[in-house]
Design a protein around this motif. Structure first.
Motif, PDB file in Angstrom:
ATOM      1  N   TRP A 136       0.814  -1.204   0.000  1.00 45.50           N
ATOM      2  CA  TRP A 136       0.000   0.000   0.000  1.00 45.50           C
ATOM      3  C   TRP A 136       0.855   1.265   0.000  1.00 45.50           C
ATOM      4  O   TRP A 136       1.919   1.334   0.615  1.00 45.50           O
ATOM      5  CB  TRP A 136      -0.910   0.004   1.223  1.00 45.50           C
ATOM      6  CG  TRP A 136      -2.078  -0.926   1.116  1.00 45.50           C
ATOM      7  CD1 TRP A 136      -2.184  -2.036   0.333  1.00 45.50           C
ATOM      8  CD2 TRP A 136      -3.309  -0.821   1.830  1.00 45.50           C
ATOM      9  NE1 TRP A 136      -3.408  -2.642   0.503  1.00 45.50           N
ATOM     10  CE2 TRP A 136      -4.119  -1.916   1.421  1.00 45.50           C
ATOM     11  CE3 TRP A 136      -3.805   0.065   2.768  1.00 45.50           C
ATOM     12  CZ2 TRP A 136      -5.399  -2.121   1.928  1.00 45.50           C
ATOM     13  CZ3 TRP A 136      -5.083  -0.133   3.286  1.00 45.50           C
ATOM     14  CH2 TRP A 136      -5.874  -1.216   2.859  1.00 45.50           C
ATOM     15  N   ALA A 137       0.325   2.269  -0.665  1.00 42.96           N
ATOM     16  CA  ALA A 137       0.989   3.568  -0.668  1.00 42.96           C
ATOM     17  C   ALA A 137       1.002   4.180   0.727  1.00 42.96           C
ATOM     18  O   ALA A 137       1.941   4.890   1.094  1.00 42.96           O
ATOM     19  CB  ALA A 137       0.299   4.515  -1.648  1.00 42.96           C
ATOM     20  N   MET A 138      -0.044   3.915   1.506  1.00 46.43           N
ATOM     21  CA  MET A 138      -0.139   4.422   2.878  1.00 46.43           C
ATOM     22  C   MET A 138      -0.009   3.263   3.858  1.00 46.43           C
ATOM     23  O   MET A 138      -0.775   2.297   3.791  1.00 46.43           O
ATOM     24  CB  MET A 138      -1.474   5.135   3.105  1.00 46.43           C
ATOM     25  CG  MET A 138      -1.655   6.415   2.324  1.00 46.43           C
ATOM     26  SD  MET A 138      -3.250   7.204   2.747  1.00 46.43           S
ATOM     27  CE  MET A 138      -3.144   8.709   1.756  1.00 46.43           C
ATOM     28  N   ASP A 252      -6.850   7.153  -1.151  1.00 41.96           N
ATOM     29  CA  ASP A 252      -5.524   7.074  -1.768  1.00 41.96           C
ATOM     30  C   ASP A 252      -4.652   6.001  -1.114  1.00 41.96           C
ATOM     31  O   ASP A 252      -3.466   5.898  -1.430  1.00 41.96           O
ATOM     32  CB  ASP A 252      -4.797   8.417  -1.652  1.00 41.96           C
ATOM     33  CG  ASP A 252      -5.483   9.545  -2.416  1.00 41.96           C
ATOM     34  OD1 ASP A 252      -6.487   9.270  -3.090  1.00 41.96           O
ATOM     35  OD2 ASP A 252      -5.006  10.693  -2.322  1.00 41.96           O
ATOM     36  N   GLY A 256      -2.512   5.282  -4.190  1.00 37.66           N
ATOM     37  CA  GLY A 256      -2.402   6.720  -4.304  1.00 37.66           C
ATOM     38  C   GLY A 256      -3.624   7.321  -4.977  1.00 37.66           C
ATOM     39  O   GLY A 256      -4.658   6.673  -5.132  1.00 37.66           O
ATOM     40  N   SER A 257      -3.517   8.559  -5.401  1.00 41.09           N
ATOM     41  CA  SER A 257      -4.649   9.256  -6.010  1.00 41.09           C
ATOM     42  C   SER A 257      -5.087   8.558  -7.291  1.00 41.09           C
ATOM     43  O   SER A 257      -4.260   8.241  -8.149  1.00 41.09           O
ATOM     44  CB  SER A 257      -4.266  10.694  -6.328  1.00 41.09           C
ATOM     45  OG  SER A 257      -5.292  11.314  -7.090  1.00 41.09           O
ATOM     46  N   ALA A 264      -1.065  12.538 -11.107  1.00 37.46           N
ATOM     47  CA  ALA A 264      -1.323  12.141  -9.726  1.00 37.46           C
ATOM     48  C   ALA A 264      -1.594  10.640  -9.607  1.00 37.46           C
ATOM     49  O   ALA A 264      -1.362  10.042  -8.553  1.00 37.46           O
ATOM     50  CB  ALA A 264      -2.505  12.932  -9.168  1.00 37.46           C
ATOM     51  N   ASP A 265      -2.087  10.036 -10.687  1.00 36.75           N
ATOM     52  CA  ASP A 265      -2.429   8.614 -10.669  1.00 36.75           C
ATOM     53  C   ASP A 265      -1.299   7.738 -11.213  1.00 36.75           C
ATOM     54  O   ASP A 265      -1.545   6.655 -11.740  1.00 36.75           O
ATOM     55  CB  ASP A 265      -3.707   8.370 -11.467  1.00 36.75           C
ATOM     56  CG  ASP A 265      -3.554   8.738 -12.941  1.00 36.75           C
ATOM     57  OD1 ASP A 265      -2.638   9.519 -13.273  1.00 36.75           O
ATOM     58  OD2 ASP A 265      -4.350   8.239 -13.765  1.00 36.75           O
ATOM     59  N   ILE A 267       0.858   5.780  -9.862  1.00 42.16           N
ATOM     60  CA  ILE A 267       0.972   4.403  -9.345  1.00 42.16           C
ATOM     61  C   ILE A 267      -0.039   3.499 -10.046  1.00 42.16           C
ATOM     62  O   ILE A 267       0.293   2.370 -10.441  1.00 42.16           O
ATOM     63  CB  ILE A 267       0.765   4.368  -7.823  1.00 42.16           C
ATOM     64  CG1 ILE A 267       1.854   5.171  -7.112  1.00 42.16           C
ATOM     65  CG2 ILE A 267       0.773   2.916  -7.324  1.00 42.16           C
ATOM     66  CD1 ILE A 267       1.690   5.234  -5.599  1.00 42.16           C
ATOM     67  N   TRP A 268      -1.272   3.960 -10.226  1.00 39.35           N
ATOM     68  CA  TRP A 268      -2.279   3.186 -10.930  1.00 39.35           C
ATOM     69  C   TRP A 268      -1.777   2.798 -12.322  1.00 39.35           C
ATOM     70  O   TRP A 268      -1.981   1.656 -12.775  1.00 39.35           O
ATOM     71  CB  TRP A 268      -3.574   3.982 -11.064  1.00 39.35           C
ATOM     72  CG  TRP A 268      -4.297   4.249  -9.792  1.00 39.35           C
ATOM     73  CD1 TRP A 268      -4.025   5.234  -8.893  1.00 39.35           C
ATOM     74  CD2 TRP A 268      -5.412   3.523  -9.258  1.00 39.35           C
ATOM     75  NE1 TRP A 268      -4.913   5.185  -7.841  1.00 39.35           N
ATOM     76  CE2 TRP A 268      -5.769   4.147  -8.034  1.00 39.35           C
ATOM     77  CE3 TRP A 268      -6.150   2.429  -9.707  1.00 39.35           C
ATOM     78  CZ2 TRP A 268      -6.832   3.703  -7.262  1.00 39.35           C
ATOM     79  CZ3 TRP A 268      -7.207   1.982  -8.934  1.00 39.35           C
ATOM     80  CH2 TRP A 268      -7.537   2.597  -7.721  1.00 39.35           C
TER      81      TRP A 268
END
Length: 362
Positions: A136-138, A252, A256-257, A264-265, A267-268
């Motif tokens: 996970w990003a977070m 996110d 992420g976003s 901003a996306d 990572i997607w």
């Protein structure tokens, strides 16, 4: 008096039988030895520590529980062994990793009889209610540490190879994933082609270029138990009941976003299984796709599967694609929707292909 003796003898016999019956019901009857063979003893390692005792479902079906610094909490790994595993201690076996869907868990493997196959070991690791097979990003959300990719690829795979008699090469290692796990199956095969030579995605969320697929991920993060949850996951009986995706986290949190504004996306886009650069990594991988097209979910998974198939063709990478549409061609239990009524027979259809591919690998 002598005429009463048979009656007394019969009464005494009946009383003894009744006492034994009551004793058995109360759990005080003489114990009988449990003849179910114990599962193989597995040793801790690769960051995994076993806790408690294995859950033994049968001689060839057991579940261990582990902890790891990569994830908060405890996590189950269910293992199916071939019937001949104990009887032939010199033989090694190919391995299939079954990746469950969102809201599901390792016991979902019980809804797919074909996974318990005498030609291979099947391993079903926990992937969380919404782990999405990602680091996970977070890492500071309410769910804590969430490095699912590291757990699966860097810990579970070598742990299994070290503890069971596997054939530890890519030609004898496969991924079988559905829904969220379909994403995992395709993405892991792209991410680690050195580990996996075979992958199949069933009704997978495999195109992050589709807004509705991104929306499905967001729905799991926000615990929106809509149509995706209601029918995409199951109890082991395959009933499709879902209690949700666990605590709400930031939208996110995983990738992420999701919004395509000023990159901003990113990572997607980087982890999108349908991206051409990612698909190109499957050049030497045996790829299969399955989907129906009925209902509010598989209508979109069919679109995602069509995109992936088209791009694989564009790259000149062979693949198998089974679109069973309304399910009539697959099984009476399948209505073309997003559930084990379709997935169980689809996996049963896939397993002979996989076994042939394992055999061809030598």
């Amino acid at each position: 008096m002598s005429s009463l003796l048979p009656t007394r003898r019969h009464l005494r016999t009946a009383l003894v039988a009744a006492a034994l019956t009551v004793s058995a019901l109360l759990g005080t009857a003489p114990a009988h030895a449990d003849t179910t063979p114990a599962p193989p003893a597995l040793s801790d390692g690769f960051g995994l520590t076993q806790v408690g005792s294995p859950e033994v479902h049968s001689a060839t079906d057991f579940t261990i529980t582990v902890t790891t610094p990569q994830l908060s909490g405890t996590h189950k790994i269910r293992i199916f062994l071939p019937a001949g595993y104990a009887a032939d201690p010199g033989k090694r076996w190919p391995v299939a990793y079954f990746l469950h869907g969102a809201g599901g868990g390792p016991d979902d493997a019980g809804a797919v009889p074909a996974l318990h196959n005498d030609g291979m070991i099947t391993v079903t690791p926990d992937a969380g209610l919404k782990g999405w097979y990602a680091n996970w990003a977070m890492q500071n959300t309410v769910v804590g540490a969430a490095n699912w990719r590291t757990f699966h690829l860097d810990q579970v795979v070598p742990f299994i190879d070290a503890n069971l008699r596997t054939i530890p090469d890519r030609g004898h290692r496969a991924l079988i994933g559905l829904s969220m796990g379909g994403y995992g199956a395709l993405r892991y095969a792209e991410n680690r082609p050195d580990l996996f030579g075979h992958t199949v995605a069933l009704s997978g969320g495999i195109d992050f270029g589709m807004g509705v697929i991104r929306g499905a991920v967001l729905g799991t993060e926000l615990n929106v138990t809509g149509a995706w949850c209601a029918v995409s996951t199951s109890s082991p009986a395959g009933t499709g009941q879902c209690t949700g995706y666990g605590p709400v986290v930031d939208s996110d949190a995983i990738f992420g976003s999701p919004y395509p504004v000023f990159n901003a996306d990113h990572i997607w886009n980087e982890v999108n299984p349908a991206g051409l650069a990612n698909l190109a990594k499957l050049a030497n991988t045996d790829v299969s796709l399955y989907t129906g097209n009925v209902g509010p979910i598989d209508f979109f998974t069919e679109g995602a599967s069509n995109t992936v198939k088209s791009r694989l063709d564009q790259l000149g990478i062979p693949s198998r694609y089974v679109d069973y549409t309304n399910g009539a061609s697959l099984s009476p239990s399948c209505d073309g929707g997003h559930d084990y009524g379709c997935w169980a027979p689809a996996i049963a259809d896939y397993i002979p292909h996989l076994k042939s591919a394992f055999a061809a690998a030598g």
